[in-house]
Design a protein around this motif. Structure first.
Motif, PDB file in Angstrom:
ATOM      1  N   SER A 266       0.841  -1.194   0.000  1.00  0.00           N
ATOM      2  CA  SER A 266       0.000   0.000   0.000  1.00  0.00           C
ATOM      3  C   SER A 266       0.880   1.250   0.000  1.00  0.00           C
ATOM      4  CB  SER A 266      -0.912   0.004   1.216  1.00  0.00           C
ATOM      5  OG  SER A 266      -0.179   0.391   2.342  1.00  0.00           O
ATOM      6  N   ARG A 267       0.256   2.321  -0.365  1.00  0.00           N
ATOM      7  CA  ARG A 267       0.979   3.591  -0.535  1.00  0.00           C
ATOM      8  C   ARG A 267       1.714   3.995   0.737  1.00  0.00           C
ATOM      9  NH1 ARG A 267      -2.052   7.528   0.837  1.00  0.00           N
ATOM     10  NH2 ARG A 267      -3.841   6.336   0.097  1.00  0.00           N
ATOM     11  N   GLU A 457      -9.847   9.828  -1.595  1.00  0.00           N
ATOM     12  CA  GLU A 457      -9.602  10.024  -3.022  1.00  0.00           C
ATOM     13  C   GLU A 457      -8.196   9.508  -3.379  1.00  0.00           C
ATOM     14  OE1 GLU A 457     -11.900  10.970  -5.032  1.00  0.00           O
ATOM     15  OE2 GLU A 457     -10.677  11.284  -6.823  1.00  0.00           O
ATOM     16  N   GLU A 458      -7.289   9.727  -2.438  1.00  0.00           N
ATOM     17  CA  GLU A 458      -5.908   9.276  -2.651  1.00  0.00           C
ATOM     18  C   GLU A 458      -5.833   7.743  -2.738  1.00  0.00           C
ATOM     19  OE1 GLU A 458      -3.422  10.428   0.546  1.00  0.00           O
ATOM     20  OE2 GLU A 458      -1.624  10.542  -0.719  1.00  0.00           O
ATOM     21  N   ILE A 464      -5.668   2.684  -8.669  1.00  0.00           N
ATOM     22  CA  ILE A 464      -5.648   2.656 -10.139  1.00  0.00           C
ATOM     23  C   ILE A 464      -4.218   2.671 -10.659  1.00  0.00           C
ATOM     24  CG2 ILE A 464      -6.212   4.058 -12.188  1.00  0.00           C
ATOM     25  CD1 ILE A 464      -8.946   4.484 -10.976  1.00  0.00           C
ATOM     26  N   LYS A 465      -3.391   3.470 -10.013  1.00  0.00           N
ATOM     27  CA  LYS A 465      -1.989   3.563 -10.442  1.00  0.00           C
ATOM     28  C   LYS A 465      -1.297   2.207 -10.251  1.00  0.00           C
ATOM     29  CE  LYS A 465       1.752   6.138  -8.996  1.00  0.00           C
ATOM     30  NZ  LYS A 465       2.165   6.973  -7.890  1.00  0.00           N
ATOM     31  N   SER A 466      -1.545   1.639  -9.095  1.00  0.00           N
ATOM     32  CA  SER A 466      -0.895   0.372  -8.777  1.00  0.00           C
ATOM     33  C   SER A 466      -1.381  -0.744  -9.719  1.00  0.00           C
ATOM     34  CB  SER A 466      -1.177   0.069  -7.307  1.00  0.00           C
ATOM     35  OG  SER A 466      -1.094  -1.267  -7.053  1.00  0.00           O
ATOM     36  N   MET A 470       0.912  -2.949 -12.249  1.00  0.00           N
ATOM     37  CA  MET A 470       0.894  -4.424 -12.214  1.00  0.00           C
ATOM     38  C   MET A 470       0.599  -4.985 -13.597  1.00  0.00           C
ATOM     39  SD  MET A 470      -1.179  -5.500  -8.829  1.00  0.00           S
ATOM     40  CE  MET A 470      -0.491  -5.306  -7.194  1.00  0.00           C
ATOM     41  N   GLU A 471      -0.373  -4.394 -14.250  1.00  0.00           N
ATOM     42  CA  GLU A 471      -0.769  -4.891 -15.565  1.00  0.00           C
ATOM     43  C   GLU A 471       0.342  -4.717 -16.592  1.00  0.00           C
ATOM     44  OE1 GLU A 471      -4.557  -3.297 -16.679  1.00  0.00           O
ATOM     45  OE2 GLU A 471      -5.235  -5.267 -17.325  1.00  0.00           O
TER      46      GLU A 471
END
Ligand code: 5GP
Length: 515
Positions: A266-267, A457-458, A464-466, A470-471
């Motif tokens: 996690s962030r 929101e963060e 989404i960024k993570s 990954m993709e």
């Protein structure tokens, strides 16, 4: 035919058989049939070939005149100028194309004339132009290559593409029109590997016999290696300090032994530096593993086979745990999860082998040395980890083992023994995340009490960024992507995937078929 035959018969002494035959032959329907036969037999249906040129010199005794009738379909051959002799030669015959099907033109054949026009002083592009303009029959004058092509043993090999390819964007391809576009995950049938740089392939199951050009594995690896200075390195630290809880309203609250939150990144954990899990250095992104193609074969689980290991991956907060938990409680006899190892002391309400396998630090370290762990970490001076044996023991109970891990561990699990099926749980769009997770909470185990807080929101943006990272880094290892927009829909898609997995046929790496 009839008049001649009748004449001959009549000149013979008229026996009863001859009389009978004459009577038969004089019937109007038979007369008509024979007359049609005579007309057809006299006609010449062969193409009218131009007369053999009489100016052929001695050395040209092996010249071959070929006439092909061209429809709209391209010829399926490429030409080039031979560097040494300067002659125009056939560079490639596309498998299944018009030239290939004719069986008359071969790689290495020297092209002398097209429709009577000499080509030795022409550029390959000019010749292609002549060909494109020709309609109907085209006559080639060629000198056949001495070397005959290898017998066709192709068409038996299948590969999974691990990258997206568009020939129109490829500056290196000798002929864009001959290229075959494909997407990551597509299964391709290899039709020819004669050329070290450009293979010929078609999409598996495609009825069209014509193959297209694709970059060979070796060539693509080299290109990727040159292109890849900005390779993303997998973070060394992992943690489970914060993980996703439930979408509000879906939490049944039931407790399942051995079911714990996953150890995904996690962030906040990446930013803070305390009590992190450290993963093995060897788990870092390996620049030598350049995903191009993987040879595959069909596999269908037999009733006595162990179940395939199901690996779930996805960013923190995406709802992977909730999906896993729902599946698990849907049939606890059929699905199972691993019991992790720890070196921390057992708490009074815990039992060995239920929440954890409690082992000594020394033993844990030895097991790490012996590569017994899929992943492990350190938390408050104690080790925690998931062992390969814990997966084996779930499978040995004839259960489907559900494992959620960081995607970089997947490559170690891709073996004949586990035949893992990797499912990526993907977040929906930012708007849908806001909408669907309005009342949901994310669990932070920072204070060890597992406080649940509403998503910020963060959190959404981080998710989404993570997922995107990954993709792009591990997408080629994903067998299935499920978007967790509406939980019930995602769950039913997951369930269907599991059901199919147990009965249907799947493409797997060839090495998984034989131990
Ligand atoms: P506890 O000691 O309170 O049971 O767990 C402490 C932390 O260790 C929890 O956050 C838990 O999720 C984590 N943990 C449990 N099992 C494993 C494991 O197999 N691997 C890793 N990396 N962490 C684990």
């Amino acid at each position: 035919m009839f008049p001649k035959l009748a004449e001959e018969l009549q000149s013979k002494p008229l026996s009863s058989e001859i009389r009978e035959l004459l009577k038969l032959l004089s019937k109007p329907n038979l007369k008509a049939l024979l007359s049609v036969h005579d007309t057809v037999a006299q006609k010449n249906y062969d193409p009218v070939l131009p007369p053999m040129p009489d100016d052929i010199d001695e050395e040209e005794d092996s010249v071959k005149i070929i006439r092909l009738v061209k429809n709209r379909e391209p010829l399926g051959a490429t030409i080039k100028r031979d560097e040494h002799t300067g002659a125009i030669v056939v560079a490639r015959i596309m498998r299944g194309g018009a030239a290939d099907r004719s069986g008359l033109i071969h790689v290495g054949d020297e092209l002398r004339e097209v429709n009577g026009i000499p080509v030795d002083d022409k550029k390959p592009e000019e010749i292609i132009h002549i060909l494109a303009q020709s309609q109907g029959a085209i006559t080639f004058k060629i000198i056949p290559s001495v070397k005959e092509e290898m017998p066709v043993k192709e068409g038996k090999m299948f590969i999974r593409a691990l990258f997206d390819y568009d020939p129109n964007e490829d500056k290196a391809i000798p002929c864009k029109e001959a290229g075959l576009a494909f997407r990551k995950g597509d299964i391709l049938q290899i039709m020819s590997q004669d050329d070290a740089t450009w293979w010929q392939a078609k999409h598996e199951g495609d009825a069209n016999p014509r193959a297209g050009l694709i970059p060979s594995k070796h060539f693509q690896e080299r290109r990727f290696a040159l292109r890849r200075p900005e390779v993303q390195i997998q973070p060394l630290k992992i943690s489970n300090r914060k993980s996703y809880a439930e979408c509000a309203g879906h939490n049944s609250g039931s407790y399942l032994a051995g079911f714990r939150r996953s150890f995904r990144l996690s962030r906040k954990d990446k930013k803070t530096n305390k009590s992190m899990y450290e993963c093995k250095k060897s788990d870092q992104y390996d620049t030598a593993d350049i995903p191009t193609y993987e040879e595959v074969a069909k596999y269908r689980r037999q009733p006595n086979d162990k179940y395939r290991l199901v690996v779930l991956v996805g960013p923190v907060g995406v709802g992977l745990n909730e999906l896993k938990r729902k599946l698990l409680i849907s049939d606890t006899q059929h699905y199972g999860v691993t019991v992790p190892h720890t070196t921390r002391p057992r708490r009074s309400q815990e039992s060995d082998g239920v929440e954890y396998m409690f082992i000594s630090k020394h033993l844990f370290e030895t097991d790490v040395q012996n590569n017994k762990f899929i992943e492990y970490g350190e938390y408050k001076n104690n080790y925690y980890g998931t062992s390969l044996d814990s997966v084996r023991s779930v499978l040995a109970k004839n259960k489907v083992c559900l494992l959620d891990v960081q995607p970089h561990t997947v490559k170690h699990l891709r073996t004949y023994e586990f035949k893992p099926f990797v499912i990526f749980i993907k977040p929906p769009s930012l708007d849908r995340l806001r909408e669907t997770r309005k009342n949901a909470k994310i669990i932070s185990s920072k204070d060890d009490k597992g406080t649940a807080k509403p998503f910020t929101e963060e959190d959404f943006q981080e998710m989404i960024k993570s997922a995107h990272l990954m993709e792009s880094q591990y997408g080629h290892l994903f067998d299935k992507v499920i978007v967790n927009d509406d939980l019930a829909t995602a769950y039913s898609e997951l369930k269907t995937t599991f059901d199919r997995l147990e009965t249907e046929t799947f493409w797997v790496p060839v090495s998984w078929l034989h131990s």
